[in-house]
Design a protein around this motif. Structure first.
Motif, short mmCIF file in Angstrom:
data_model
loop_
_atom_site.label_atom_id
_atom_site.label_comp_id
_atom_site.label_asym_id
_atom_site.label_seq_id
_atom_site.Cartn_x
_atom_site.Cartn_y
_atom_site.Cartn_z
N GLU A 171 4.11 1.65 -8.53
CA GLU A 171 2.93 2.57 -8.30
C GLU A 171 2.03 1.49 -7.82
O GLU A 171 1.31 1.78 -6.55
CB GLU A 171 2.29 3.20 -9.68
N ASP A 172 1.68 0.53 -8.08
CA ASP A 172 0.90 -0.61 -7.42
C ASP A 172 1.29 -0.94 -6.02
O ASP A 172 0.37 -1.05 -5.05
CB ASP A 172 0.73 -1.87 -8.16
N VAL A 173 2.75 -1.06 -5.89
CA VAL A 173 3.17 -1.48 -4.37
C VAL A 173 2.92 -0.10 -3.82
O VAL A 173 2.51 -0.27 -2.48
CB VAL A 173 4.72 -1.43 -4.57
N ARG A 174 3.06 1.09 -4.17
CA ARG A 174 2.58 2.29 -3.38
C ARG A 174 1.27 2.40 -2.71
O ARG A 174 0.84 2.75 -1.59
CB ARG A 174 3.14 3.65 -4.10
N ARG A 175 0.51 1.91 -3.81
CA ARG A 175 -0.81 2.00 -3.58
C ARG A 175 -1.30 0.75 -2.13
O ARG A 175 -2.04 1.15 -1.23
CB ARG A 175 -1.85 1.50 -4.63
N SER A 176 -0.68 -0.28 -2.19
CA SER A 176 -0.57 -1.24 -1.21
C SER A 176 -0.09 -0.54 0.03
O SER A 176 -0.73 -0.58 1.31
CB SER A 176 0.19 -2.41 -1.52
N PHE A 177 1.07 0.09 0.15
CA PHE A 177 1.70 0.58 1.23
C PHE A 177 0.60 1.84 2.07
O PHE A 177 0.63 1.78 2.79
CB PHE A 177 3.02 1.23 0.71
N GLU A 178 0.14 2.64 0.78
CA GLU A 178 -0.49 3.88 1.49
C GLU A 178 -1.90 3.32 2.12
O GLU A 178 -2.20 4.01 3.29
CB GLU A 178 -1.11 4.53 0.30
N VAL A 179 -2.44 2.07 1.83
CA VAL A 179 -3.77 1.60 2.37
C VAL A 179 -3.20 0.91 3.80
O VAL A 179 -3.88 1.03 4.74
CB VAL A 179 -4.14 0.47 1.71
N ALA A 180 -1.80 0.28 3.73
CA ALA A 180 -1.52 -0.48 5.31
C ALA A 180 -0.47 0.19 5.99
O ALA A 180 -0.13 -0.08 7.16
CB ALA A 180 -0.70 -1.82 4.74
#
Length: 184
Positions: free
Chosen positions: A147-156
């Motif tokens: 979920e934390d990785v997805r948050r990073s991905f969504e921003v970038a």
């Protein structure tokens, strides 16, 4: 059995003239510029297979400076392997510098016994062309880590290969990093 690395991921080194070195790797060596930003520039001979093999990092003060290696990075097969390395880094008393989500990978940065910068990383399955390094706690459940990785991905995710992030995306990356540091 303890986790082991499965191969070299990339070599990073400090450069004095980023534009000169970008020209060398792109036009002379024929590599593809994949990630670029204030940190430096990343290149790959096979961007579909690996997002970067060379990382050029701004900051070399002089060509006479012997400290040009920025890091040596090696892949691991799984998130559990990354956790095993973190555990053994602590067990051996090596310096752990940081663990971050790059969206495309989670990197665990530490110092080897002679203080050389070293990274072990696990590929997350996402493709990201942004230079992003958001703190992440890999001791959480697999689901929370992802979920934390997805948050990073969504921003970038809107950064295109070889392009500098828009000011808005760069600000969102900084904000996410600050939020993750503040929540730890």
């Amino acid at each position: 059995m303890s986790a082991r690395v499965t191969g070299l991921g990339h070599v990073g080194f400090y450069v004095q003239d980023i534009e000169l070195m970008k020209d060398f790797y792109q036009n002379f060596m024929g590599m593809k510029l994949t990630k670029v930003g204030p940190l430096g520039a990343f290149f790959s001979a096979d961007p579909e297979g690996v997002d970067h093999e060379i990382a050029l990092i701004n900051g070399r003060q002089s060509l006479d400076d012997p400290h040009w290696i920025q890091q040596i990075s090696m892949r691991v097969e799984s998130l559990d392997d990354l956790r095993d390395f973190k555990h053994r880094i602590h067990e051996k008393g090596y310096q752990l510098d940081r663990i971050v989500s790059h969206a495309s990978a989670i990197g665990c940065y530490f110092r080897d016994p002679e203080n050389n910068p070293t990274e072990v990383f696990w590929l997350t399955g996402y493709t990201s062309w942004a230079q992003i390094g958001v703190p992440i706690d890999i001791d959480q459940s697999d689901e929370q880590v992802m979920e934390d990785v997805r948050r990073s991905f969504e921003v970038a995710r809107h950064v295109e290969m070889g392009q500098v992030p828009t000011p808005e995306t760069a600000a969102a990356i900084r904000e996410l990093s600050a939020d993750m540091v503040g929540s730890r």
